[in-house]
Design an enzyme around this catalytic site. Structure first.
Site, PDB file in Angstrom:
ATOM      1  N   HIS A 184      31.503  47.605  35.221  1.00 13.83           N
ATOM      2  CA  HIS A 184      32.822  47.880  34.676  1.00 13.83           C
ATOM      3  C   HIS A 184      32.764  47.570  33.458  1.00 13.83           C
ATOM      4  CE1 HIS A 184      33.812  48.147  38.778  1.00 13.83           C
ATOM      5  NE2 HIS A 184      33.510  46.785  39.130  1.00 13.83           N
ATOM      6  N   ASP A 225      35.796  39.125  38.502  1.00  9.77           N
ATOM      7  CA  ASP A 225      34.787  40.029  39.070  1.00  9.77           C
ATOM      8  C   ASP A 225      34.256  40.684  37.637  1.00  9.77           C
ATOM      9  OD1 ASP A 225      33.218  42.271  39.754  1.00  9.77           O
ATOM     10  OD2 ASP A 225      34.828  43.204  41.018  1.00  9.77           O
TER      11      ASP A 225
END
Length: 287
Positions: A193, A188
């Site tokens: 993030h 991911d």
């Protein structure tokens, strides 16, 4: 409207060949905080190849590649800005214990598009099977901010769940400062993030932890605390992402055990138990 509901729902399922090795399983477990203390026999079940068991939430990253949220954005009829997308919820049902090494086929399709007024919600269903039969069925709820209001079906309500009194168990799990950087190696690579500039564009003052990392950390806490560390007892795991976790925070995980199910609520300790996961349930078999 960037989400063409009719086209998205009518599109043929997308089939992908996936595979994984014990090293992939170990990396995932490390990414959700396993291995502390490093020599604890209970942790070695997650980190040492000769004792390895697979936490069912590994299914959300099995085979690498983009996770459900990003995969949904590449489906026919969907053309939206990643900075306006949030992972709203995740459900997973395992049909049998996951092997530590496998080759499988995963089939993805959009099964619903809901109109929440200020957002569109895509439901991406993923089914995986290997030569021995079905492995898991997962559903990711993908919120696309600013794309609702076309008069479509609102879908099910995610009303605030009632707390069933004092929890049976409460545990706290620290989130490392570099947790998101480690977890993103599972596949991911959403810049939300890791990239502060992208996070600000998405409306956050700094990068946030992957919702699926919190999802995995929480399932591990339930298994280790109430299911005797036996990952094979998990049958399903469902949670709504009510808020974000920031790297460096502490998760407070409250658990209510019933007959064949554990209800779970997760909050961020440093922000006054601000809700992170709600409406969460682990279904399990009796030991």
């Amino acid at each position: 409207m960037p989400v063409d509901t009719e086209r998205a729902l009518a599109a043929a399922p997308r089939t992908t060949e996936i595979s994984w090795t014990p090293e992939d399983v170990q990396l995932y477990h490390l990414g959700i905080g396993a291995g502390v203390p490093a020599t604890d026999p209970r942790e070695l079940r997650y980190t040492l190849e000769s004792r390895l068991h697979v936490l069912p939430s590994f299914a959300t990253v099995a085979g690498g590649g983009p996770p459900g949220v990003i995969a949904a954005l590449s489906m026919p009829g969907v053309d939206v800005d990643l900075a306006r997308v949030l992972h709203g919820g995740q459900s997973l049902r395992v049909h049998r214990p996951l092997p530590v090494r496998a080759a499988a086929t995963r089939t993805d399709r959009i099964t619903a598009v809901h109109d929440k007024g200020k957002a569109a919600v895509l439901v991406l269903r993923s089914d995986a099977a290997d030569a021995d039969g079905p492995l898991w069925t997962a559903e990711a709820q993908v919120y696309v901010r600013g794309e609702g209001g076309w008069g479509g079906d609102r879908g099910p309500s995610a009303g605030a769940p009632e707390e069933p009194g004092a929890p049976d168990r409460t545990v706290e799990r620290p989130v490392r400062e570099d947790q998101a950087l480690l977890y993103r190696l599972t596949g991911d690579l959403n810049p939300l993030h890791a990239d502060p500039e992208f996070a600000r564009r998405a409306g956050f003052d700094r990068p946030v932890l992957h919702g699926l990392c919190t999802y995995g950390m929480t399932l591990k806490a339930v298994v280790d605390t109430l299911l005797d560390g036996d990952v094979t007892r998990v049958r399903s795991w469902t949670a709504r992402f009510a808020g974000v976790t920031y790297p460096g925070e502490t998760l407070r995980i409250r658990m209510w055990r019933g007959a064949g199910a554990v209800r779970v609520a997760v909050g961020a300790v440093e922000r006054g138990d601000a809700p992170v996961l709600t409406g969460a349930t682990v279904e399990f078999t009796q030991g």
